[in-house]
Design a protein around this motif. Structure first.
Motif, PDB file in Angstrom:
ATOM      1  N   TYR A 190       1.090   0.778   9.288  1.00  0.00           N
ATOM      2  CA  TYR A 190       0.888   2.097   8.616  1.00  0.00           C
ATOM      3  C   TYR A 190      -0.467   1.844   7.817  1.00  0.00           C
ATOM      4  N   SER A 191      -1.019   3.121   7.652  1.00  0.00           N
ATOM      5  CA  SER A 191      -2.500   2.999   6.942  1.00  0.00           C
ATOM      6  C   SER A 191      -2.357   2.275   5.697  1.00  0.00           C
ATOM      7  N   ARG A 192      -1.105   2.033   4.866  1.00  0.00           N
ATOM      8  CA  ARG A 192      -1.063   1.285   3.699  1.00  0.00           C
ATOM      9  C   ARG A 192      -1.179  -0.446   4.156  1.00  0.00           C
ATOM     10  N   ASP A 193      -0.537  -0.809   5.320  1.00  0.00           N
ATOM     11  CA  ASP A 193      -0.967  -2.020   5.981  1.00  0.00           C
ATOM     12  C   ASP A 193      -2.179  -2.206   6.134  1.00  0.00           C
ATOM     13  N   ILE A 194      -2.896  -1.328   6.740  1.00  0.00           N
ATOM     14  CA  ILE A 194      -4.358  -1.487   6.905  1.00  0.00           C
ATOM     15  C   ILE A 194      -5.325  -1.588   5.697  1.00  0.00           C
ATOM     16  N   ALA A 195      -4.733  -0.755   4.753  1.00  0.00           N
ATOM     17  CA  ALA A 195      -5.570  -0.870   3.257  1.00  0.00           C
ATOM     18  C   ALA A 195      -5.369  -2.157   2.664  1.00  0.00           C
ATOM     19  N   HIS A 196      -4.159  -2.841   2.883  1.00  0.00           N
ATOM     20  CA  HIS A 196      -4.015  -4.274   2.231  1.00  0.00           C
ATOM     21  C   HIS A 196      -4.737  -5.175   2.936  1.00  0.00           C
ATOM     22  N   SER A 197      -4.878  -5.133   4.401  1.00  0.00           N
ATOM     23  CA  SER A 197      -5.522  -5.941   5.234  1.00  0.00           C
ATOM     24  C   SER A 197      -7.234  -6.117   4.806  1.00  0.00           C
ATOM     25  N   VAL A 198      -7.570  -4.678   4.660  1.00  0.00           N
ATOM     26  CA  VAL A 198      -9.000  -4.624   4.044  1.00  0.00           C
ATOM     27  C   VAL A 198      -9.184  -5.065   2.925  1.00  0.00           C
ATOM     28  N   MET A 199      -8.355  -4.911   1.729  1.00  0.00           N
ATOM     29  CA  MET A 199      -8.547  -5.212   0.539  1.00  0.00           C
ATOM     30  C   MET A 199      -8.486  -6.984   0.540  1.00  0.00           C
ATOM     31  N   ARG A 200      -7.720  -7.702   1.260  1.00  0.00           N
ATOM     32  CA  ARG A 200      -7.667  -9.131   1.363  1.00  0.00           C
ATOM     33  C   ARG A 200      -8.900  -9.592   2.012  1.00  0.00           C
ATOM     34  N   GLN A 201      -9.778  -8.818   2.919  1.00  0.00           N
ATOM     35  CA  GLN A 201     -10.781  -9.468   3.409  1.00  0.00           C
ATOM     36  C   GLN A 201     -12.159  -9.120   2.630  1.00  0.00           C
ATOM     37  N   LEU A 202     -12.053  -8.075   1.896  1.00  0.00           N
ATOM     38  CA  LEU A 202     -13.107  -7.685   0.997  1.00  0.00           C
ATOM     39  C   LEU A 202     -12.991  -8.307  -0.540  1.00  0.00           C
ATOM     40  N   ALA A 203     -11.806  -9.390  -0.745  1.00  0.00           N
ATOM     41  CA  ALA A 203     -11.690 -10.035  -1.819  1.00  0.00           C
ATOM     42  C   ALA A 203     -13.060 -10.667  -2.355  1.00  0.00           C
ATOM     43  N   ALA A 204     -13.847 -11.313  -1.290  1.00  0.00           N
ATOM     44  CA  ALA A 204     -14.631 -12.062  -1.738  1.00  0.00           C
ATOM     45  C   ALA A 204     -16.208 -11.390  -1.697  1.00  0.00           C
ATOM     46  N   VAL A 205     -16.047 -10.262  -1.665  1.00  0.00           N
ATOM     47  CA  VAL A 205     -17.347  -9.347  -1.424  1.00  0.00           C
ATOM     48  C   VAL A 205     -17.266  -8.477  -2.477  1.00  0.00           C
ATOM     49  N   ASN A 206     -18.899  -8.313  -2.945  1.00  0.00           N
ATOM     50  CA  ASN A 206     -19.161  -7.613  -4.105  1.00  0.00           C
ATOM     51  C   ASN A 206     -19.272  -6.024  -3.733  1.00  0.00           C
ATOM     52  N   VAL A 207     -18.228  -5.406  -3.913  1.00  0.00           N
ATOM     53  CA  VAL A 207     -18.171  -3.720  -3.620  1.00  0.00           C
ATOM     54  C   VAL A 207     -18.522  -3.042  -4.907  1.00  0.00           C
ATOM     55  N   ARG A 208     -18.870  -3.657  -5.942  1.00  0.00           N
ATOM     56  CA  ARG A 208     -18.987  -2.561  -7.007  1.00  0.00           C
ATOM     57  C   ARG A 208     -20.466  -1.776  -6.830  1.00  0.00           C
ATOM     58  N   GLY A 209     -20.285  -0.552  -6.966  1.00  0.00           N
ATOM     59  CA  GLY A 209     -21.321   0.504  -6.968  1.00  0.00           C
ATOM     60  C   GLY A 209     -21.737   0.840  -5.311  1.00  0.00           C
ATOM     61  N   ARG A 210     -20.905   0.316  -4.518  1.00  0.00           N
ATOM     62  CA  ARG A 210     -21.187   0.681  -3.073  1.00  0.00           C
ATOM     63  C   ARG A 210     -19.992   1.679  -2.574  1.00  0.00           C
ATOM     64  N   VAL A 211     -20.374   2.249  -1.470  1.00  0.00           N
ATOM     65  CA  VAL A 211     -19.633   3.200  -0.813  1.00  0.00           C
ATOM     66  C   VAL A 211     -19.151   2.413   0.319  1.00  0.00           C
ATOM     67  N   ILE A 212     -17.777   2.562   0.645  1.00  0.00           N
ATOM     68  CA  ILE A 212     -16.975   2.069   1.647  1.00  0.00           C
ATOM     69  C   ILE A 212     -16.813   3.076   2.860  1.00  0.00           C
ATOM     70  N   GLU A 213     -17.360   2.975   3.955  1.00  0.00           N
ATOM     71  CA  GLU A 213     -17.042   4.020   4.975  1.00  0.00           C
ATOM     72  C   GLU A 213     -16.239   3.471   6.168  1.00  0.00           C
ATOM     73  N   PHE A 214     -15.200   4.108   6.634  1.00  0.00           N
ATOM     74  CA  PHE A 214     -14.460   3.451   7.640  1.00  0.00           C
ATOM     75  C   PHE A 214     -14.599   4.417   8.950  1.00  0.00           C
ATOM     76  N   TYR A 215     -14.543   3.408  10.014  1.00  0.00           N
ATOM     77  CA  TYR A 215     -15.003   3.944  11.419  1.00  0.00           C
ATOM     78  C   TYR A 215     -13.912   3.292  12.362  1.00  0.00           C
ATOM     79  N   GLY A 216     -13.845   3.930  13.345  1.00  0.00           N
ATOM     80  CA  GLY A 216     -13.345   3.441  14.737  1.00  0.00           C
ATOM     81  C   GLY A 216     -12.081   4.157  15.057  1.00  0.00           C
ATOM     82  N   ASN A 217     -11.593   3.788  16.048  1.00  0.00           N
ATOM     83  CA  ASN A 217     -10.746   4.726  17.016  1.00  0.00           C
ATOM     84  C   ASN A 217      -9.321   4.852  16.284  1.00  0.00           C
ATOM     85  N   VAL A 218      -8.894   3.899  15.557  1.00  0.00           N
ATOM     86  CA  VAL A 218      -7.683   3.912  14.864  1.00  0.00           C
ATOM     87  C   VAL A 218      -7.826   4.869  13.557  1.00  0.00           C
ATOM     88  N   VAL A 219      -8.877   5.044  13.056  1.00  0.00           N
ATOM     89  CA  VAL A 219      -9.052   6.013  11.795  1.00  0.00           C
ATOM     90  C   VAL A 219      -9.123   7.333  12.669  1.00  0.00           C
TER      91      VAL A 219
END
Length: 243
Positions: free
Chosen positions: A198-227
């Protein structure tokens, strides 16, 4: 005609789904396009400071403190009562006084005096949910609020962000705010979802991959056929958890 939001699909350009698809080089992000429209400019660049009139401001019981700050601006009337939403049902503020009956009464009196029609009392639902259900946000809108979960409205391809009490009060008084056009982190979600994903599982996967990325002050845009195949409710879960 009533547009069912569940049927909306956004086919963004630039997806590397086919060898004939153009490169993303030189293309504008969704955030750039939305900010350019809101600032009434032909185009804007990353890092450029622009002055914007938001399409909507959304607050909860922390509106009591915003009212106090608004009065310090010397304004008697808000800039546009039709673009202000106040919902008392949820408040994620650290200030427990926001949920006191005296604070609620102050907000109700202010709403009546200012002619704010989009007021939802404690029995009507949380602001993030009720605003979507009433169709008050559309794709391409700029939305701000004093709650970090304002970013949840990105599920409708709106640029939504939480800010501080003083900034919201200034918008109530003057109708505009200055901001830098943010950088964007683009996330492509392609393929085919397995049963039970489900989308919650996808969100958890995204958070895990972004854990080491500086996201403060940035916009996150989702693309792709799943979305693109997700319902609005699923996209809401995705953007709400990404906060």
């Amino acid at each position: 005609a009533f547009l069912k939001l569940e049927q909306l699909e956004f086919n963004f350009p630039g997806l590397k789904l086919h060898h004939a698809v153009n490169s993303l080089y030189g293309k504008k992000t969704m955030a750039q396009k939305v900010y350019a429209r809101a600032a009434q400019l032909e185009s804007v660049e990353i890092g450029q400071t622009v002055e914007i009139e938001p399409d909507l401001t959304v607050t909860s019981a922390d509106a009591g403190r915003i009212i106090d700050s608004f009065k310090n601006h010397g304004s008697e009337l808000v800039w546009n009562p039709g673009k202000i939403v106040i919902a008392l049902a949820n408040c994620f503020s650290d200030n427990c006084a926001d949920n006191e009956p005296e604070n609620h009464q102050k907000i109700r009196e202010f709403v009546k005096r200012q002619g704010i029609r989009s007021f939802y009392d404690v029995t009507e639902g949380a602001s993030q949910q009720v605003v979507l259900e009433r169709g008050q946000i559309l794709p391409g809108h700029v939305v701000i609020g004093a709650d970090k979960y304002t970013a949840s409205f990105g599920c409708l391809s709106a640029v939504a962000s939480g800010t501080d009490i003083e900034k919201v009060a200034s918008v109530w008084a003057n109708g505009k705010f200055s901001t830098e056009v943010p950088r964007t982190i683009r996330i492509d979600v392609n393929g085919r979802r397995a049963r039970g994903v489900y989308s919650r599982d996808i969100a958890h996967s995204v958070m895990r991959q972004l854990a080491a990325v500086n996201v403060r002050g940035r916009v996150i845009e989702f693309y792709g056929n799943v979305v693109s195949r997700m319902t609005i409710s699923e996209r809401f879960t995705l953007t709400n958890l990404t906060v």
